[in-house]
Structures are given as C-alpha cells and as structure tokens.
Design a protein around this motif. Structure first.
Motif, PDB file in Angstrom:
ATOM      1  N   TYR A 103      -4.026 -13.458   1.526  1.00  0.00           N
ATOM      2  CA  TYR A 103      -4.172 -12.435   2.561  1.00  0.00           C
ATOM      3  C   TYR A 103      -5.103 -11.291   2.155  1.00  0.00           C
ATOM      4  N   GLY A 104      -5.806 -11.450   1.040  1.00  0.00           N
ATOM      5  CA  GLY A 104      -6.814 -10.476   0.646  1.00  0.00           C
ATOM      6  C   GLY A 104      -6.275  -9.084   0.367  1.00  0.00           C
ATOM      7  N   ILE A 105      -5.102  -9.026  -0.222  1.00  0.00           N
ATOM      8  CA  ILE A 105      -4.487  -7.743  -0.561  1.00  0.00           C
ATOM      9  C   ILE A 105      -4.688  -7.514  -2.057  1.00  0.00           C
ATOM     10  N   SER A 106      -5.216  -6.367  -2.404  1.00  0.00           N
ATOM     11  CA  SER A 106      -5.461  -6.074  -3.817  1.00  0.00           C
ATOM     12  C   SER A 106      -4.168  -5.649  -4.515  1.00  0.00           C
ATOM     13  N   GLN A 107      -4.162  -5.864  -5.812  1.00  0.00           N
ATOM     14  CA  GLN A 107      -3.029  -5.405  -6.614  1.00  0.00           C
ATOM     15  C   GLN A 107      -2.881  -3.890  -6.483  1.00  0.00           C
ATOM     16  N   ASN A 108      -4.005  -3.197  -6.456  1.00  0.00           N
ATOM     17  CA  ASN A 108      -3.977  -1.740  -6.343  1.00  0.00           C
ATOM     18  C   ASN A 108      -3.368  -1.297  -5.012  1.00  0.00           C
ATOM     19  N   ALA A 127       0.281  -1.696  -5.230  1.00  0.00           N
ATOM     20  CA  ALA A 127       0.835  -0.664  -6.111  1.00  0.00           C
ATOM     21  C   ALA A 127       0.936   0.678  -5.393  1.00  0.00           C
ATOM     22  N   VAL A 128      -0.104   1.048  -4.659  1.00  0.00           N
ATOM     23  CA  VAL A 128      -0.091   2.313  -3.909  1.00  0.00           C
ATOM     24  C   VAL A 128       1.018   2.284  -2.868  1.00  0.00           C
ATOM     25  N   THR A 129       1.149   1.173  -2.166  1.00  0.00           N
ATOM     26  CA  THR A 129       2.184   1.046  -1.131  1.00  0.00           C
ATOM     27  C   THR A 129       3.581   1.132  -1.738  1.00  0.00           C
ATOM     28  N   LEU A 130       3.753   0.531  -2.919  1.00  0.00           N
ATOM     29  CA  LEU A 130       5.053   0.561  -3.611  1.00  0.00           C
ATOM     30  C   LEU A 130       5.288   1.873  -4.357  1.00  0.00           C
ATOM     31  N   LYS A 131       4.220   2.678  -4.495  1.00  0.00           N
ATOM     32  CA  LYS A 131       4.282   3.930  -5.253  1.00  0.00           C
ATOM     33  C   LYS A 131       4.645   3.677  -6.714  1.00  0.00           C
ATOM     34  N   VAL A 132       3.984   2.652  -7.279  1.00  0.00           N
ATOM     35  CA  VAL A 132       4.124   2.343  -8.700  1.00  0.00           C
ATOM     36  C   VAL A 132       2.735   2.306  -9.320  1.00  0.00           C
ATOM     37  N   SER A 144       4.565  -4.173   5.403  1.00  0.00           N
ATOM     38  CA  SER A 144       3.859  -3.029   5.980  1.00  0.00           C
ATOM     39  C   SER A 144       2.340  -3.222   5.942  1.00  0.00           C
ATOM     40  N   LEU A 145       1.864  -4.005   4.984  1.00  0.00           N
ATOM     41  CA  LEU A 145       0.425  -4.276   4.874  1.00  0.00           C
ATOM     42  C   LEU A 145       0.007  -5.447   5.744  1.00  0.00           C
ATOM     43  N   ASN A 146       0.839  -6.501   5.763  1.00  0.00           N
ATOM     44  CA  ASN A 146       0.552  -7.699   6.541  1.00  0.00           C
ATOM     45  C   ASN A 146       1.834  -8.527   6.617  1.00  0.00           C
ATOM     46  N   PRO A 147       2.479  -8.565   7.769  1.00  0.00           N
ATOM     47  CA  PRO A 147       3.741  -9.303   7.890  1.00  0.00           C
ATOM     48  C   PRO A 147       3.636 -10.775   7.465  1.00  0.00           C
TER      49      PRO A 147
END
Length: 81
Positions: free
Chosen positions: A15-20, A23-28, A57-60
C-alpha cells in the motif's frame, strides 16, 4: 520472531506506506517501526492492535491486509461456518 514483522512489511509495501509515516501516526520513534519491519523485535499484542488502528487511519485496506497476514485465514474459516 517475525510473523508480525512479515505482515507489516508486506502491508506497507503493498500500500506504499513508509515506515516513517506509520511511526508518525503511532507517535513512536521510526527506529521502533524499523525493528518490527526487519523482524528484529516483535510488537506486543496490544501494539499489534495499535498498528492495525494506525494503518486503518492511513488506509483501511492496508489494515485489513495486515490483520489477514498476521492472523491468517483463521477468521475467514469462522465466517464461512
């Protein structure tokens, strides 16, 4: 080690979601996601839920794929009964 990491890696790549971004979404710190992604560390069961929520929240679809890969077809077989 690794089932969560393998599932996470596949879902992020598909789904083309970066690790970063995760991490930002999880606040880690992004190093935390890096360790999961590379199967150096497994997330706790509670964290797996938080990962799924963040992915949702990023992509169901990414969240659904992560859960499917992590849990396997266990849930699907219950739905068919």
């Amino acid at each position: 080690m690794g089932k969560a990491g393998k599932a996470l890696r596949q879902a992020l790549k598909t789904y083309g979601i970066s690790q970063n971004k995760l991490a930002v979404t999880l606040k880690v710190d992004r190093s935390v996601v890096f360790h999961w992604f590379h199967e150096n560390r497994d997330p706790s069961a509670e964290t797996v839920v938080q990962i799924a929520e963040a992915l949702h929240s990023l992509n169901p679809d990414a969240a659904a794929e992560f859960i499917r890969l992590y849990v396997g077809d266990f849930l699907k077989s219950d739905e068919e009964d």
